[in-house]
Structure formats: structure tokens, C-alpha cells
Design a protein around this motif. Structure first.
Motif, mmCIF file in Angstrom:
data_model
loop_
_atom_site.group_PDB
_atom_site.id
_atom_site.type_symbol
_atom_site.label_atom_id
_atom_site.label_comp_id
_atom_site.label_asym_id
_atom_site.label_seq_id
_atom_site.Cartn_x
_atom_site.Cartn_y
_atom_site.Cartn_z
ATOM 1 N N LEU A 10 -20.326 -15.049 68.010
ATOM 2 C CA LEU A 10 -18.508 -14.781 69.048
ATOM 3 C C LEU A 10 -18.377 -15.045 70.071
ATOM 4 O O LEU A 10 -17.758 -15.411 71.600
ATOM 5 C CB LEU A 10 -17.457 -14.878 67.799
ATOM 6 C CG LEU A 10 -17.290 -14.853 67.230
ATOM 7 C CD1 LEU A 10 -16.154 -14.057 66.437
ATOM 8 C CD2 LEU A 10 -17.040 -16.766 66.371
ATOM 9 N N SER B 66 -17.764 -16.760 73.558
ATOM 10 C CA SER B 66 -16.304 -16.552 74.381
ATOM 11 C C SER B 66 -17.017 -17.068 76.282
ATOM 12 O O SER B 66 -16.245 -17.329 77.214
ATOM 13 C CB SER B 66 -16.000 -14.991 74.142
ATOM 14 O OG SER B 66 -15.025 -14.463 74.740
ATOM 15 N N ILE C 93 -11.175 -16.744 70.767
ATOM 16 C CA ILE C 93 -12.535 -17.783 69.914
ATOM 17 C C ILE C 93 -12.442 -17.753 68.641
ATOM 18 O O ILE C 93 -12.786 -17.847 67.306
ATOM 19 C CB ILE C 93 -13.811 -17.645 70.399
ATOM 20 C CG1 ILE C 93 -13.921 -17.989 72.231
ATOM 21 C CG2 ILE C 93 -14.991 -17.432 69.504
ATOM 22 C CD1 ILE C 93 -13.584 -19.395 71.892
ATOM 23 N N PHE C 94 -12.380 -16.031 68.084
ATOM 24 C CA PHE C 94 -12.250 -15.406 66.634
ATOM 25 C C PHE C 94 -11.031 -16.131 66.176
ATOM 26 O O PHE C 94 -11.083 -17.061 64.876
ATOM 27 C CB PHE C 94 -12.067 -14.555 66.459
ATOM 28 C CG PHE C 94 -11.622 -13.298 65.491
ATOM 29 C CD1 PHE C 94 -12.944 -13.631 64.507
ATOM 30 C CD2 PHE C 94 -10.020 -13.465 64.274
ATOM 31 C CE1 PHE C 94 -12.596 -12.961 63.245
ATOM 32 C CE2 PHE C 94 -10.550 -12.836 63.120
ATOM 33 C CZ PHE C 94 -11.478 -12.905 62.610
#
Lengths: 173, 113
Positions: B20, B24, B34-35
Motif C-alpha cells: 500500500l 501511495s 489507498i487503504f
């Protein structure tokens, strides 16, 4: 779809035109997977190309004049022929390790200048090939084999003048 | 949401499932965002465009399909445009069938698991 049959629809129609079948028999004959058939068959039912009665799929003969005329329109057949040819070219140029089929695809393209006599010979070879296929089909009618629609061999042949092909490409823009 | 899933799937595939944090850094989108995106939050158009651009660059598609299609629509003859249209339509029809089949197979395997 108004652009004729997709290749996955055509193979089912061809399979059912030989005889009516249940789902498992269509799977065996076409080698299409179950889930895929469940997506394609409703399309054919909607178009009144096939019928479904008590677990059996069959060609809708009552409406066949309508749909046969539509699917066999020159433009539609042209698209199907292109699709088959593109698929053959793609298969031929796929590395053999990546290919799933056992049968090695064959594709030959020759550019050769022919005298009048040589062209007569070429045409005669092509006529022989044509009559070979006609003979095979006729013998199947007399002596049917347990043949699967999906195991048919698709053979494409033909020729044209180089300049006509080039012209065709130039005009198709 | 379907388009979002597709573009994120393509991005992950082309970048060998990056972390992740790496996503990003690559996209310039905040890590927490993003998460959330990867946990089903709806993507904004601008975020979609960032992912789409990254995917296109990775695939070497500097001449995008949209750009070429637009160029063709301006310059080619109606017959040539029709030919391309039919070709693309047939491709997408097959894609739809394959996609629906994959979805069915996926849900069937989830049910049996």
C-alpha cells in the motif's frame, strides 16, 4: 447482438443443428464450460434461435427463416470469417508452450508468381481439396462417426492477387 | 465500482502486487486513502484517472486507445469506422460473456469453500 453470431454462439447453434441436446451433451459436444454456456444459451433463447423444453435445447425451427436470414447476412458471415482467421493467426504465432491444444495449428502463406499453366494447376489443387471436403461430409451422412462439433478441423484457403490485397488495405481507410 | 475494481486489478497485476505504501508513493494518493480504496471505498474520478494513467504508462500505451479512436473517428471513412466498431463490439461481447462466466465460477467456488 445485431452483428450476427459470436463464435461461441455459432458453435452451439451448429451443435444443436445436428441434434437436440441437454446441457451436459452440449458441454461434451462443444467443449465449452458449463458456466459459459449458462451465459450464452439465454442470449440464443432471447433471439429465438434455440428453444428449451424440459431440459432439452433444440433449434427453433419455427422461427428459423427469420434468424437464419439474419445470421447468414454477408456482413455477418464476413465478421465471423475474420474472427476465425484472426484466431488462427494468433494461435499459430502463440508459442507452443503457451498453447493449450494438442493439435499444432498450420498456417502457410506463399507469395509466388505463377504462369497461366501453373495457376490452372493451383486452381485444380484447390478444387481437389474442395471435393475432398464435400466427399468427407457426404460419407458422414452415410456412415456417421461419433464426432464432436468442437473437434472439427477449421481449414481456410484461398488466394488473390497481391496488388488487389494491397488495394483493399488502401481502400479500407 | 466495477471499473474501479478492474483498474485496480490491472494496476496490481502490472506492478507485481506492490505494498500500500508503494502504491501511495507511486500514485501520490495518501496512504490512508489507498487503504480505504482497497477496502471498497468508492474512487473519485481524479483517483481513477491517476490509476488509469499509471496502468497505461506501464503497458506502454502512450497512444491511448481513446486518443487513437478519436483520431480515427475524425479521419477515416465511414466504412472503415464501421469496421473498427464491429470489431470492438464483438470483442466486448465476448469479454462480457467471459466476465459473467468468471463471476459465476468465483461465486460458485466461494459457496463450496
Amino acid at each position: 447482438m445485431q452483428e450476427g453470431l459470436l463464435i461461441i454462439e455459432r458453435i452451439i447453434v451448429e451443435s444443436l443443428s445436428k441434434k437436440e441436446r441437454n446441457l451436459q451433451e452440449i458441454i461434451n459436444d462443444t467443449s465449452l464450460e458449463h458456466a459459459l454456456l449458462l451465459n450464452v444459451l439465454p442470449n440464443l433463447l432471447m433471439k429465438n434461435i434455440i428453444r428449451y423444453t424440459r431440459g432439452i435445447y433444440s433449434i427453433d425451427k419455427e422461427n428459423c427463416l427469420q434468424w437464419l436470414g439474419e445470421v447468414n447476412k454477408v456482413d455477418h458471415v464476413k465478421e465471423e470469417a475474420k474472427e476465425l482467421f484472426i484466431s488462427l493467426v494468433n494461435q499459430y504465432f502463440t508459442k507452443s508452450a503457451e498453447r493449450k491444444t494438442v493439435l499444432e495449428p498450420q498456417l502457410k502463406i506463399q507469395k509466388v508468381w505463377l504462369t497461366r499453366d501453373e495457376e490452372v494447376i493451383l486452381r485444380s489443387h484447390m478444387a481437389t481439396l474442395e471435393s475432398f471436403f464435400t466427399g468427407v461430409k457426404a460419407s458422414r451422412r452415410v456412415k456417421p462417426q461419433k464426432e464432436k462439433t468442437s473437434e472439427q478441423r477449421v481449414v481456410i484457403w484461398g488466394f488473390s492477387q497481391y496488388s488487389d490485397l494491397v488495394d483493399g488495405v488502401l481502400k479500407a481507410v | 465500482m466495477e471499473l474501479q475494481k478492474i483498474i485496480m486489478g490491472q494496476y496490481m497485476l502490472l506492478n507485481n502486487d506492490p505494498s500500500l505504501k508503494a502504491i501511495s508513493l507511486d500514485t501520490g494518493i495518501q496512504l490512508t486513502r489507498i487503504f480505504r480504496l482497497f477496502n471498497g471505498s468508492k474512487m473519485k474520478l481524479t483517483e481513477y484517472q491517476v490509476f488509469q494513467q499509471k496502468v497505461k504508462v506501464k503497458m506502454g500505451l502512450t497512444d491511448t486507445l481513446e486518443a487513437i479512436a478519436f483520431d480515427c473517428s475524425l479521419k477515416l471513412s465511414p466504412a472503415a469506422i464501421k469496421e473498427i466498431e464491429v470489431f470492438l463490439k464483438r470483442k466486448i461481447e465476448i469479454w462480457k460473456v467471459v466476465q459473467a462466466t468468471n463471476e459465476k465460477n468465483k461465486s460458485a467456488s466461494q459457496m463450496s469453500a
